[in-house]
Design an enzyme around this catalytic site. Structure first.
Site, PDB file in Angstrom:
ATOM      1  N   ASN A 152       0.805  -1.229   0.000  1.00  0.00           N
ATOM      2  CA  ASN A 152       0.000   0.000   0.000  1.00  0.00           C
ATOM      3  C   ASN A 152       0.836   1.277   0.000  1.00  0.00           C
ATOM      4  OD1 ASN A 152       0.793  -0.492   2.648  1.00  0.00           O
ATOM      5  ND2 ASN A 152      -0.982   0.527   3.504  1.00  0.00           N
ATOM      6  N   GLY A 228       3.133  -5.307   7.584  1.00  0.00           N
ATOM      7  CA  GLY A 228       2.138  -6.062   6.827  1.00  0.00           C
ATOM      8  C   GLY A 228       1.017  -6.504   7.743  1.00  0.00           C
ATOM      9  N   VAL A 232       0.571 -12.634   9.100  1.00  0.00           N
ATOM     10  CA  VAL A 232       1.954 -12.906   8.692  1.00  0.00           C
ATOM     11  C   VAL A 232       2.924 -12.443   9.785  1.00  0.00           C
ATOM     12  CG1 VAL A 232       3.719 -12.373   6.974  1.00  0.00           C
ATOM     13  CG2 VAL A 232       1.377 -12.796   6.240  1.00  0.00           C
ATOM     14  N   GLU A 250       5.313  -4.070  12.326  1.00  0.00           N
ATOM     15  CA  GLU A 250       4.280  -3.026  12.268  1.00  0.00           C
ATOM     16  C   GLU A 250       3.098  -3.635  11.529  1.00  0.00           C
ATOM     17  OE1 GLU A 250       3.805  -0.250  13.593  1.00  0.00           O
ATOM     18  OE2 GLU A 250       5.783  -0.037  14.482  1.00  0.00           O
ATOM     19  N   CYS A 284      -2.960   1.557   6.755  1.00  0.00           N
ATOM     20  CA  CYS A 284      -2.999   0.948   8.086  1.00  0.00           C
ATOM     21  C   CYS A 284      -3.606   1.904   9.102  1.00  0.00           C
ATOM     22  CB  CYS A 284      -1.604   0.533   8.508  1.00  0.00           C
ATOM     23  SG  CYS A 284      -0.408   1.852   8.319  1.00  0.00           S
ATOM     24  N   GLU A 463       8.870   3.046  14.221  1.00  0.00           N
ATOM     25  CA  GLU A 463       9.662   3.390  13.054  1.00  0.00           C
ATOM     26  C   GLU A 463       9.752   4.907  12.964  1.00  0.00           C
ATOM     27  OE1 GLU A 463       8.146   1.017   9.671  1.00  0.00           O
ATOM     28  OE2 GLU A 463       9.640  -0.267  10.586  1.00  0.00           O
TER      29      GLU A 463
HETATM   30  P1  NAD Z   1       0.841  -9.183   4.024  1.00  0.00           P
HETATM   31  O1  NAD Z   1       1.134  -9.486   5.445  1.00  0.00           O
HETATM   32  O2  NAD Z   1       0.045 -10.135   3.255  1.00  0.00           O
HETATM   33  O3  NAD Z   1       2.214  -9.023   3.211  1.00  0.00           O
HETATM   34  C1  NAD Z   1       3.220  -8.135   3.646  1.00  0.00           C
HETATM   35  C2  NAD Z   1       4.556  -8.633   3.132  1.00  0.00           C
HETATM   36  O4  NAD Z   1       4.853  -9.868   3.775  1.00  0.00           O
HETATM   37  C3  NAD Z   1       4.586  -8.914   1.637  1.00  0.00           C
HETATM   38  O5  NAD Z   1       5.846  -8.548   1.125  1.00  0.00           O
HETATM   39  C4  NAD Z   1       4.427 -10.439   1.577  1.00  0.00           C
HETATM   40  O6  NAD Z   1       4.990 -11.010   0.435  1.00  0.00           O
HETATM   41  C5  NAD Z   1       5.198 -10.856   2.810  1.00  0.00           C
HETATM   42  N1  NAD Z   1       4.817 -12.173   3.326  1.00  0.00           N
HETATM   43  C6  NAD Z   1       3.626 -12.820   3.204  1.00  0.00           C
HETATM   44  N2  NAD Z   1       3.694 -14.029   3.814  1.00  0.00           N
HETATM   45  C7  NAD Z   1       4.935 -14.146   4.336  1.00  0.00           C
HETATM   46  C8  NAD Z   1       5.597 -15.149   5.084  1.00  0.00           C
HETATM   47  N3  NAD Z   1       4.998 -16.274   5.426  1.00  0.00           N
HETATM   48  N4  NAD Z   1       6.871 -14.921   5.476  1.00  0.00           N
HETATM   49  C9  NAD Z   1       7.502 -13.770   5.157  1.00  0.00           C
HETATM   50  N5  NAD Z   1       6.938 -12.789   4.432  1.00  0.00           N
HETATM   51  C10 NAD Z   1       5.661 -12.962   4.035  1.00  0.00           C
HETATM   52  O7  NAD Z   1       0.224  -7.714   4.014  1.00  0.00           O
HETATM   53  P2  NAD Z   1      -0.234  -6.873   2.755  1.00  0.00           P
HETATM   54  O8  NAD Z   1      -1.531  -7.420   2.312  1.00  0.00           O
HETATM   55  O9  NAD Z   1       0.866  -6.751   1.763  1.00  0.00           O
HETATM   56  O10 NAD Z   1      -0.410  -5.418   3.398  1.00  0.00           O
HETATM   57  C11 NAD Z   1      -1.556  -5.033   4.066  1.00  0.00           C
HETATM   58  C12 NAD Z   1      -1.344  -5.078   5.564  1.00  0.00           C
HETATM   59  O11 NAD Z   1      -0.232  -4.265   5.927  1.00  0.00           O
HETATM   60  C13 NAD Z   1      -2.505  -4.524   6.327  1.00  0.00           C
HETATM   61  O12 NAD Z   1      -2.813  -5.366   7.410  1.00  0.00           O
HETATM   62  C14 NAD Z   1      -2.004  -3.176   6.812  1.00  0.00           C
HETATM   63  O13 NAD Z   1      -2.618  -2.686   7.951  1.00  0.00           O
HETATM   64  C15 NAD Z   1      -0.576  -3.456   7.027  1.00  0.00           C
HETATM   65  N6  NAD Z   1       0.211  -2.207   7.038  1.00  0.00           N
HETATM   66  C16 NAD Z   1       0.656  -1.775   8.256  1.00  0.00           C
HETATM   67  C17 NAD Z   1       1.368  -0.608   8.352  1.00  0.00           C
HETATM   68  C18 NAD Z   1       1.878  -0.158   9.702  1.00  0.00           C
HETATM   69  O14 NAD Z   1       2.862   0.527   9.750  1.00  0.00           O
HETATM   70  N7  NAD Z   1       1.258  -0.528  10.790  1.00  0.00           N
HETATM   71  C19 NAD Z   1       1.648   0.134   7.195  1.00  0.00           C
HETATM   72  C20 NAD Z   1       1.178  -0.325   5.973  1.00  0.00           C
HETATM   73  C21 NAD Z   1       0.452  -1.521   5.911  1.00  0.00           C
END
Ligand code: NAD
Length: 496
Positions: A152, A228, A232, A250, A284, A463
């Protein structure tokens, strides 16, 4: 044939060892293929980590101000290329152009801040309890850092982690989200041109369960910095924790924007629309719950409905558009499933709740959606939807508003609209969130301030700003004794 993009390992652009690639498409027009990207696996990740390990001793010894000069050069390139980078983000991720500009700007500001940090990175000098002895701390890098980022914020997020990691003397392997590898490639082209030495920053594109998991599980990784989803994040915490790696997580939010009965209603509505619907709600920190005092709820809901009717959904490259597509078909289905869940739970669907693919070139568009009369325990009020859906929860007075705002397992961001200074200050101290906004929506962080959440949103790290330096360093405590004789420290003194 679409262009093929490579991994960046040890200063060279290389294909994955399997030769496999995956397609990246434009979410506004899924037929448009933006490129083929390397589907990296454990072997590629290992090669990248070994390169980072080899580069570490020299980079660690490079004076931080010189590391800062390289980051400053990269930042200048980000500034020069901002319009084309923003355009690329819009094509790849679907956010409207102005929003993509913020994404690049976040990377620029991080670069500016962190380049300067090369001449600060302060330690402490404190009085020793013994005579003729100095006591101080210095900051040292952690080692080889694995960086895993979501889609995102495809430029900001890798930069937010990369720049502080590099200024602190770590070397890195970045695994960007599989939906936005192009923006990461653009960033790495810049790092290369700016003079980041081979092996210091490495890029492996690919899927989470393959490249991501290999990075987390690799014995030569000293730290994982992940942003993410919570699902995960929990897996990563478990596997990296078992190996005693540093882990900074995060994760998501279910952020409440509280409107008290004495609020400036017009401002609160404007804030809720911005906080809830910018980036199509895929933030997020999105204001996904609107917690409103019942006395003013009809006015707030009326204003939201009017505001939503003016939001334009469509081509994100058109300056008149407010809401672009969601990132992919899975996310479109997921967001729509929450509309069905909300209806089944008995909340009132006031507007929206529609997939707009057929009207809009097959893109993953969803109409801005408003639920009213939800209760705090409903799934639409508890779970992160990550789409253009906001849920109004009506409450009776301040105490219930705060209790509802705090009533989720997330704790990223919270906002309160009120004109009463005393209530505002009580709310600031009572809201369980890492970020609190007064008379402003839940989005809009600043680079020189800590960013992160409490409760299940994170694992205690922050962060951005000075906190990022803490995250990417170890503290070394140093004692310099010039007394010329053995002095026992207090804890070694016999008692009595
Ligand atoms: P996601 O957890 O599906 O993926 C995030 C990253 O993790 C991707 O690069 C993905 O390839 C990797 N990943 C997936 N499975 C993995 C595994 N088993 N081992 C290691 N890496 C793995 O999240 P998304 O759909 O890409 O992003 C959306 C999420 O991110 C939302 O929940 C959002 O709230 C969160 N987010 C949080 C913040 C924050 O700072 N709090 C900022 C932006 C997004």
């Amino acid at each position: 044939m679409p262009d093929t993009y490579l991994n960046s390992i040890d200063g060279k652009w290389v294909p994955s060892s399997s030769g496999e690639t995956f397609r990246n498409t434009n979410p506004s027009r899924p037929d448009e293929v933006l490129g083929e990207f390397q589907r990296s696996g454990p072997e590629d990740v290992d090669v990248a980590i070994q390169a980072a390990k080899r580069a570490y001793p020299d980079w660690r010894k490079t004076p931080a101000p010189l590391r800062g000069e390289i980051i400053a050069r990269a930042t200048r390139m980000l500034i020069e290329r901002k319009p084309e980078l923003a355009e690329g983000i819009t094509r790849e991720m679907g956010k409207v152009l102005v929003d993509s500009g913020y994404d690049v700007q976040g990377a620029i500001t991080s670069g500016e801040y962190m380049a300067g940090e090369g001449r600060r990175m302060f330690g402490d000098t404190v009085p020793s309890g013994l005579p003729s002895r100095m006591a101080m701390t210095v900051r040292e890098p952690v080692g080889v850092v694995g960086i895993i980022t979501p889609w995102n914020l495809p430029m900001l997020m890798p930069a937010w982690k990369l720049f502080p990691a590099l200024i602190c003397g770590n070397t890195v392997v970045v695994k960007p989200a599989e939906d936005t590898p192009m923006t990461a490639v653009r960033l790495f082209e810049i790092l290369e041109e700016a003079g980041v030495p081979p092996g210091v920053a490495n890029l492996v594109t690919g899927f989470g369960a393959e490249a991501g998991q290999s990075l987390v599980g690799h014995p030569d990784i000293d730290m994982i910095s992940f942003t993410g989803s919570q699902t995960v994040g929990r897996q990563i915490a478990k596997s990296a924790g078992a190996e005693l790696k540093h882990v900074s997580l995060e994760m998501g939010g279910k952020n409440a924007l509280v409107v008290l009965d004495d609020a400036d209603i017009k401002e609160a509505i404007t804030g809720a629309l911005w906080g809830g619907f910018s980036t199509a709600g895929q933030r997020c920190t999105a204001s996904s719950r609107i917690v409103v005092d019942r006395k003013v709820a009809d006015d707030v809901v009326g204003g939201l409905v009017e505001g939503i009717s003016g939001l334009v959904v469509g081509d994100p490259t058109d300056p008149a558009t407010n809401i672009g597509p969601l990132i992919n078909a899975k996310q479109l289905d997921r967001v729509h499933s929450y509309t069905e869940i909300g209806l089944a739970e008995g909340a009132e669907l006031v507007v929206g709740g529609l997939k707009l693919q057929d009207e809009l070139d097959g893109g993953y568009f969803y109409s801005p959606t408003l639920f009213d009369h939800a209760s705090s325990d409903m799934r639409i009020a508890q779970e992160e939807i990550f789409g253009p859906t906001i849920t109004v929860i009506r409450v009776d007075g301040y105490d219930e508003a705060i209790s509802v705002a705090n009533g989720t397992r997330y704790g990223l961001s919270a906002a309160v609209y009120t004109r009463d200074t005393a209530r505002a200050l009580h709310a600031v101290s009572e809201l369980e969130a890492g970020l609190v906004y007064l008379n402003a929506p839940t989005i809009g962080s600043e680079i020189h301030l800590p960013f992160g959440g409490v409760k299940d949103t994170g694992n205690g790290h922050r962060e951005s700003g000075p906190s990022a330096i803490e995250q990417f360093t170890e503290t070394k405590t140093i004692f310099l004794d010039y007394s010329g004789t053995l002095q026992r420290a207090h804890i070694d003194e016999p008692s009595g």
